[in-house]
Every structure is written in structure tokens, then in C-alpha cells.
Design a protein around this motif. Structure first.
Motif, PDB file in Angstrom:
ATOM      1  N   TYR A  62       0.819  -1.225   0.000  1.00 47.73           N
ATOM      2  CA  TYR A  62       0.000   0.000   0.000  1.00 47.73           C
ATOM      3  C   TYR A  62       0.847   1.268   0.000  1.00 47.73           C
ATOM      4  CZ  TYR A  62       0.833  -0.662   5.038  1.00 47.73           C
ATOM      5  OH  TYR A  62       1.406  -0.871   6.262  1.00 47.73           O
ATOM      6  N   ALA A  65       0.322   3.524  -3.001  1.00 51.05           N
ATOM      7  CA  ALA A  65      -1.075   3.842  -3.350  1.00 51.05           C
ATOM      8  C   ALA A  65      -1.240   5.296  -3.762  1.00 51.05           C
ATOM      9  CB  ALA A  65      -1.979   3.530  -2.173  1.00 51.05           C
ATOM     10  N   GLN A  70      -7.121   2.355  -2.433  1.00 49.46           N
ATOM     11  CA  GLN A  70      -6.038   1.366  -2.476  1.00 49.46           C
ATOM     12  C   GLN A  70      -5.373   1.210  -1.109  1.00 49.46           C
ATOM     13  OE1 GLN A  70      -3.922   3.474  -5.485  1.00 49.46           O
ATOM     14  NE2 GLN A  70      -4.588   2.126  -7.141  1.00 49.46           N
ATOM     15  N   LEU A  71      -5.898   1.924  -0.136  1.00 51.07           N
ATOM     16  CA  LEU A  71      -5.275   1.900   1.193  1.00 51.07           C
ATOM     17  C   LEU A  71      -5.919   0.850   2.094  1.00 51.07           C
ATOM     18  CD1 LEU A  71      -5.049   5.706   2.055  1.00 51.07           C
ATOM     19  CD2 LEU A  71      -3.146   4.190   1.498  1.00 51.07           C
ATOM     20  N   ARG A  94      -0.411  10.778   0.246  1.00 50.28           N
ATOM     21  CA  ARG A  94       0.264   9.581  -0.270  1.00 50.28           C
ATOM     22  C   ARG A  94       1.542   9.277   0.508  1.00 50.28           C
ATOM     23  NH1 ARG A  94       1.140  11.474  -6.037  1.00 50.28           N
ATOM     24  NH2 ARG A  94       2.774   9.877  -6.099  1.00 50.28           N
ATOM     25  N   LEU A  97       0.326   8.663   4.773  1.00 47.46           N
ATOM     26  CA  LEU A  97      -0.629   7.644   5.226  1.00 47.46           C
ATOM     27  C   LEU A  97      -0.033   6.234   5.377  1.00 47.46           C
ATOM     28  CD1 LEU A  97      -3.880   8.929   3.497  1.00 47.46           C
ATOM     29  CD2 LEU A  97      -3.526   8.641   5.951  1.00 47.46           C
ATOM     30  N   PRO A  98       0.793   5.775   4.442  1.00 49.44           N
ATOM     31  CA  PRO A  98       1.363   4.432   4.629  1.00 49.44           C
ATOM     32  C   PRO A  98       2.122   4.312   5.953  1.00 49.44           C
ATOM     33  CG  PRO A  98       1.708   5.163   2.383  1.00 49.44           C
ATOM     34  CD  PRO A  98       1.160   6.345   3.124  1.00 49.44           C
TER      35      PRO A  98
END
Ligand code: ADP
Ligand code: MG
Length: 745
Positions: A62, A65, A70-71, A94, A97-98
Motif C-alpha cells: 500500500y 497507493a 487502495q489503502l 500519499r 498515510l502508509p
């Protein structure tokens, strides 16, 4: 969107615990490397159902993403995000968040208007969801903002994105009446997410019984560098001391703190430093056109007036250096009727009014005169121009001010007025901070002078003369108190001409300047420029006291403490609680009757001689040292009666005091009403449309107080209705939601 529709149904069918379990495996198995930059990774290629395993039981990575769907986030959050019509993530989203979703601390820096809010709201919701946080778990997350308006805005965003979750959230900000504080106190322990200003949070930590943050999972500081600044230092330290160290922490801002000390205070654990625009050639959004103009101090108002007159179809945000400046320019220009609605916003206004102005400026084309209270975070839609009439204190302030326009994908323009003495050094500073301005030459032939009109105004309205004097003095003092002495030099200002330009018949005497000239006083070494409005109540007759910081010593503790909170602009208001410099740990509220001095009780013997209180009891002992019980009892009875009487007196006194306060408040309220009505007249004058959002906005369940629906009709009768003094929090919030949903739909 390419994703097969069956995904939705597929995920919807998963039970909550199954979903959590899957998300967990996904998050764990595809964790991006610590320190890696997700922006440099390729986006996932597969569009297979999520969050189920894709190929051979493997989850897709992810970290690359590009879209929210897609998360590895819950269906509830995805739906919330989709309801705002967001699909593609912004760079900061982007990039951060990961990392934040898999539990890391994040220090996020990205330009103004680039979507930082969602970058912390999503992981907040997810963390609590994964922990299966429920009503009985209490406070799980605190989101802090330096200003009340920004806190309200964050709260609205949270309500929309989090509407499908079952969490309770509350907006805790100062400036609301005592009744609201009590209401907050009754509910605050039932809240899962607190969106607050530091002052109000501290007030609850101090005053609310059993207020418990010991289970806190996430702490978020929005506009983090501002909250970590000196102005909030003590408040923040006191707050942090009451929070558990084991938690996730997010710091976001367009101008991020680099101080290791600051970060140490927050006990960040191996944080991810995410700065998405660090490599960018400009510190400000690309779509922002930035201009500057050299404007002598005495021509600033002429220039501003001319600017407004030639931009009557624009939404304009004007920054001035102090409340007094804002008040004077607003009142004066209003009387001169430029042909566009005017508004003003500053920290000395009542909170309800502040909120009302904020919402009105969101909705309508108008000119808003403001202090730096509106400089940070506020997401006013479609601001065409940001005009900085008074020079910002530093480059960070510049970045945040201009950041009120050209947000996300929209365009905008800004213009900075610089006096000849500020010009050189300020432009140099801005250049170092990667800010390039296009110079503009004033078209003097098209300039309309207002100084003459102002003189006439001041003669006609004596109140205006007073306002002009205060504006004059606070401006000079703000320059005097500026930290950057290379940019700001009060001695280089054309003082006489400046006074005349405000319409003043004579130049007010400025004692601190005279003393400075004589070398008697020096400006405080480390004085931040924010204090100007905090000295205002007991000065500005004809001159001003020396603005030494020592002055605060003679102020009441409360005032001084307010000053601490008020540092760097008046972000908080009078009802914000005091921060004690020494108070770090929780203190219970003590009830002390100030009116009865301790240890001064006077007791007389039968002959009328004064006795110390204990002697009265001693006298009751018989010669052989045995206490005569009946006498003791009698004495106690007498004492009890005396105390009862005193109690009644106290109560009476208290009642009287309360009554006086209420009358005072009523008077104030009435005055506020009149002002508001005046403003309404203005609206009519300019024939502005007063469309209000239609009243069918749905209330989300994350409300901190009980839903009392059915009030919709009543509320709708006045747009933004915020002028009304007695608007309840429920109404305010419903209204805010309504406005926001109409804004975003
Ligand atoms: P910042 O905090 O970086 O200044 P905000 O979080 O206030 O910016 O966002 C600026 C604007 O962009 C807001 O109106 C917000 O609703 C909108 N926005 C945020 N993320 C997205 C996105 N992914 N797609 C579209 N609009 C977005
Ligand atoms: Mg923001």
C-alpha cells in the motif's frame, strides 16, 4: 473508477472483526520500510477486491497507493472520504498515510492547502477502529489547533469523514459561556475524540472531575510549529505531562518545526519526517501569484482603499498587525461605503461573532479585515486575494497568510505592502525561504486618497478619533516589539505623516518612543511582537506605557496567564483558562472563600477583652483540666449558628455578584446585537444575496452533546444565525455542518 463494483459488496459483507483482522494482516505484511518515501514507489497494479489477499494469499503493497481506495483502511472511512468526493490522494496524503496507518509517529510538512487535515484524520479513525474503541473507553484521541476557528473546521471535517464510525467527538474551544463549559464537563469523559485549543483542554484537565486521558492512543498537533511556539509552551507542557507517553503522535504544518528540543518534549518515537515539498523551488503553492509593492506607511490606507475599489468582485482577505488596526480600518471603511460588504475578525471579538464572521466569509464575496488569527489553517473557499497591508513578522507568517488562497487545486493571488524601510531585508528573507514576489508599481494616477475623508469622519464621529489613536499607537508598538530588528525599525517611520493619514488632527504622544530616542529604554531583547493587544486596556489615553515585558508583573495572574496563551496574536480569548507556570500535574479545584480572612477570628471574654480563638476553648476547661462537655457543646452550637449566618451572607453576596455579572453580560450582548444589526443593514445596502444552505443536512452521530433534532426549522430562519447570542452549541454545530455540507456538495 476502475475498481469492480463487487468490491463494495464484498467488503460490506465482512463482519467488523473480520475486517479488522484482515486490515491488520495487510498493514503488518506490507509495512513500508521506516524512512522510505512512498512517493517514489510505483502504484499498485492490481485492482482485486480489498482487503482480501490478492495473489497466493499476498496483500498488495500500500506504500505506493495513489487513491484512497487502495489503502488498507476500513469501509467506514472509505465511504466517509468518498462522500467528500475525494478519490485521488494529494502528495502529503500519499507520503504520510502508509507510515501513519501502520502505527508510526509522523512529522508532516507540506504547503498550505495541500490536504494535511485528511492525512491525520484518516489514521485517527483507523487507529480507534482497529482498537475497537467504544463509548466506555473514553478519550482515545486529542486533535489540537492553535485557533478556535481552525479547531471548528477540523471538527467539521472529522464529522464528515468519520460519520460512518460510531465514535463520539467533541469540539472544546474557549470563548463560550459558562453554561457551555458545564455542559462540556458533563460530557467530556464520554468523548472518544477531542478537537480542541490548548487552553480549553487544559481547563478541562484542571477543572473537570475525573477527566481521564490515560488511555490516549493518538495525539495530533495541527499547525504544530505554532503550538510548539513560546506562546503555548507552558500550556502544552502542562497538557503533555498528563498524557501517556506510549501513544502515536502526528505533527503537521506548512512550516514544520526543526527543533529537536520541541520534539523531545513530545517524546516522539522514531518519527517519520515527511516533507513533500522540500525539494520544490517555491515554499508556496504553484498556483499562487505573488506580488509586492513598496508603499510608504502614510499611503497604506489610500492604497488599500484603491485596491478594494478596483476589486469589487473579489473575495479579499486583508491582514493587519493588531486588533485595533483591524477595528479602525473596518469601521472607517464601512462608513465610507466602498461598495462591497466588509467584515472583520480578531481575537477581541466574542466567540460567537468570530464564528459567524468565519462562516459568512466562507460563503460570500466580501472583504475580511483580520489579524493573524485567520492566518493559519483556515480553508475559506475561493479567496481571490490575500492583501498583507502590514508586513508579516517572519517568513513563516507570510507563508501561512498567503496560504489562505490558492488552496488545493484552485488559483489565487496575493499582494504584500512593504514600507521602504522594511523592503530590503524582508525581500531578502523571503528569497532565502524560497518565496519569489513580482514587484508591482503603484499606479498613482488611479490612487484614491482617503486621508481627507478620514479626517472628516473623525470630526463627525468622535469615537472614530479614539479608534484612530489606538490604531496609530498599536501599530507603532507592534513594530517596536517585532523580533526581527533588521526588518522593523520604528525610528525609520514617518510618524507625523502616518498620524495624518489616519485622519488624526494631531500626532498622539508616544512615550516609549521618546524614551527610546533618549536612550532610556531599550526594546525587550527577545520580545515577540504579539503582545500589542494585551496591553491595551489600561493605556492608550494619549500615550503609551513602555511596553516592557515586566509590565505583566503588575497584572493579575489571570491576565498574565492569558498573555502567555495569547502570545503571537490573539488566538485565544478571554475565557480561555489560565496556565500556571508551575502547575504541571493535575490539581483539584480548591474552594476558598476569599472574603473571610483565615485566622483572624476575634473572640471576646465576658468582660469584653479580646481572646485568641483557642483561649475561648481553654476557658471551658475546669480547673482540674477536664473539659466541661455542656459548655463545649453550647459553644459549638453558637459557632455553628454564626457560621450559618455567615454562610447566608456569603450566598447573598454571591447572588448579588452573579446578578451584576448577568446584567453586565446582557448589556454587552445588547451592544453586540446592535453591531450585528448594523451589519445586517450593510448586507441589505449592498444587496447581497443571503442564500442559506438548505436545512436538510444530516447530522452525523459523532456529536458530543445529545442530538436534539427538529430544531432545523428554527435554525434556518437566519443564515449562519451566528449573530444571535443565545445560539446553543447544538445549533452552532448543526449550522456548521449544514453550511459545510452545502459548501462541499
Ligand atoms: P492544509 O491543511 O494542507 O492547508 P486542508 O487539509 O485544509 O489543507 O485541505 C485543503 C482543501 O483541499 C480542503 O478544502 C480539503 O477539503 C481539500 N482536499 C483535501 N484532500 C483532498 C483530496 N485528496 N482530493 C480533493 N480535495 C482534497
Ligand atoms: Mg491545515
Amino acid at each position: 473508477m476502475k475498481r469492480p463494483k463487487s468490491n463494495n459488496r464484498h467488503q460490506a459483507r465482512l463482519s467488523e472483526s473480520k475486517e479488522i483482522q484482515l486490515l491488520n494482516s495487510w498493514l503488518e505484511s506490507q509495512k513500508p520500510e521506516s524512512g522510505s518515501n512512498p512517493l517514489s514507489l510505483p502504484p499498485p497494479t492490481s485492482d482485486a477486491p480489498m482487503p482480501g489477499p490478492v495473489v497466493n494469499g499476498e496483500f498488495p503493497p500500500y506504500a505506493g497507493a495513489t487513491r484512497f481506495d487502495q489503502l488498507p483502511i476500513s469501509r467506514h472511512t472509505k465511504d466517509g472520504v468518498a462522500s467528500k468526493k475525494y478519490t485521488v490522494m494529494s502528495a502529503i496524503q500519499r507520503a504520510s498515510l502508509p507510515h501513519s496507518l501502520c502505527g508510526r509517529d509522523v512529522l508532516g510538512a507540506a504547503k498550505t492547502g495541500s490536504g494535511k487535515t485528511l492525512a491525520f484524520i484518516i489514521p485517527v479513525l483507523e487507529k480507534l477502529y482497529q482498537a475497537r474503541w467504544g463509548p466506555e473507553d473514553g478519550v482515545g484521541c486529542i486533535i489540537m489547533s492553535p485557533t478556535r476557528e481552525l479547531a471548528a473546521q477540523l471538527f467539521e471535517e472529522l464529522k464528515i469523514v468519520g460519520k460512518n464510525h460510531g465514535f463520539s467527538a467533541g469540539l472544546l474551544i474557549g470563548g463560550r459561556g459558562g453554561k457551555d463549559v458545564d455542559e462540556e464537563k458533563a460530557h467530556v469523559n464520554d468523548l472518544n475524540i477531542l478537537v480542541c485549543t490548548p487552553g480549553r483542554l487544559l481547563q478541562h484537565m484542571d477543572e473537570t472531575e475525573n477527566f481521564d486521558c490515560s488511555q490516549l492512543q493518538i495525539l495530533v498537533l495541527d499547525e504544530a510549529d505554532r503550538i510548539l511556539d513560546t506562546g503555548f509552551k507552558k500550556a502544552l507542557n502542562a497538557i503533555i505531562s498528563q498524557l501517556p507517553k506510549r501513544r502515536q503522535t502526528f505533527l503537521f504544518s506548512a512550516t514544520q518545526t526543526k527543533s529537536v528540543q520541541d520534539l523531545a518534549r513530545l517524546s516522539l518515537q522514531d518519527p517519520e519526517y515527511i516533507s513533500v515539498h522540500a525539494e520544490s523551488l517555491s515554499a508556496t503553492p504553484k498556483r499562487l501569484r505573488q506580488y509586492m509593492m513598496i508603499v510608504p506607511l502614510e499611503q497604506k490606507l489610500d492604497m488599500l482603499w484603491s485596491f478594494i475599489k478596483t476589486h469589487l468582485n473579489s473575495k479579499i482577505l486583508v491582514f493587519l498587525s493588531s486588533c485595533k488596526q483591524v477595528k479602525f480600518v473596518y469601521e472607517a471603511f464601512k462608513k465610507l461605503r466602498p461598495g462591497i460588504p466588509l467584515k472583520c475578525l480578531h481575537g477581541r471579538m466574542k466567540q460567537e461573532r468570530r464564528m459567524g464572521i468565519y462562516f459568512q466569509f466562507c460563503e460570500k464575496r466580501s472583504v475580511l479585515f483580520s489579524t493573524d488569527v485567520a492566518a493559519r489553517g483556515l480553508d475559506f473557499p475561493a479567496v481571490d486575494w490575500v492583501v498583507q497591508v502590514d508586513c508579516p513578522e517572519d517568513t513563516a507568517a507570510y507563508i501561512h497568510r498567503v496560504g489562505r488562497t490558492a488552496r488545493f487545486t484552485s488559483e489565487g493571488s496575493s499582494i504584500l505592502f512593504l514600507t521602504p524601510s522594511e523592503q530590503e531585508k524582508m525581500l531578502e528573507n523571503l528569497k532565502v525561504a524560497k518565496i519569489t514576489l513580482h514587484p508591482r508599481t503603484p499606479k498613482t494616477d488611479r490612487m484614491q486618497s482617503v486621508s481627507g475623508l478620514l479626517s472628516a469622519l473623525l470630526v463627525k464621529y468622535p469615537d472614530m478619533q479614539y479608534l484612530a489613536q489606538r490604531a496609530f499607537i498599536t501599530y507603532l508598538r507592534s513594530i517596536y516589539l517585532q523580533r526581527d530588528k533588521e526588518v522593523f525599525d520604528v525610528l525609520k517611520l514617518p510618524i507625523e505623516e502616518f498620524a495624518a493619514s489616519l485622519g488624526l488632527p494631531m500626532t498622539p504622544k508616544i512615550r516609549f518612543l521618546n524614551q527610546k530616542a533618549k536612550g532610556k529604554t531599550r526594546p525587550p531583547k527577545e520580545a515577540p511582537p504579539e503582545q500589542e493587544d494585551n496591553f491595551e486596556e489600561n493605556e492608550l489615553k494619549d500615550d503609551v506605557k513602555v511596553p516592557e515585558r515586566k509590565l505583566k508583573m503588575v497584572k493579575s495572574v489571570e491576565e498574565a496567564e492569558n498573555d502567555i496563551l495569547l502570545a503571537k496574536g490573539e488566538t485565544l480569548l478571554e475565557n480561555e483558562p489560565a496556565v500556571s507556570a508551575t502547575r504541571i500535574l493535575k490539581k483539584k479545584k480548591l474552594k476558598i472563600n476569599m472574603h473571610r480572612p483565615v485566622g483572624t477570628r476575634v473572640v471576646f471574654d465576658e468582660e469584653g477583652n479580646m481572646l485568641p480563638p483557642l483561649a475561648a476553648l481553654a476557658d471551658m476547661e475546669s480547673r482540674d483540666g477536664v473539659l466541661q462537655l455542656d459548655k463545649v457543646k453550647e459553644r459549638y452550637k453558637k459557632l455553628k449558628e454564626e457560621m450559618k449566618l455567615q454562610d447566608q451572607e456569603d450566598k447573598l453576596l454571591n447572588k448579588q455578584r452573579l446578578r451584576e455579572r448577568r446584567t453586565k453580560e446582557k448589556m454587552k450582548w445588547k451592544r453586540g446585537r446592535e453591531e450585528e444589526e448594523e451589519e445586517d443593514e450593510d448586507k441589505e445596502e449592498f444587496g447581497s444575496d443571503r442564500k442559506s444552505g438548505n436545512g436538510n443536512a444530516k447530522r452525523s452521530k459523532i456529536y458530543f452533546e445529545s442530538d436534539s433534532d427538529g430544531e432545523g426549522e428554527k435554525k434556518g430562519k437566519k443564515d449562519a444565525g451566528i449573530a444571535a447570542d443565545s445560539i446553543s452549541i447544538a445549533e452552532q454545530e448543526a449550522l456548521a455542518l449544514k453550511l459545510l455540507s452545502s459548501m462541499h456538495s
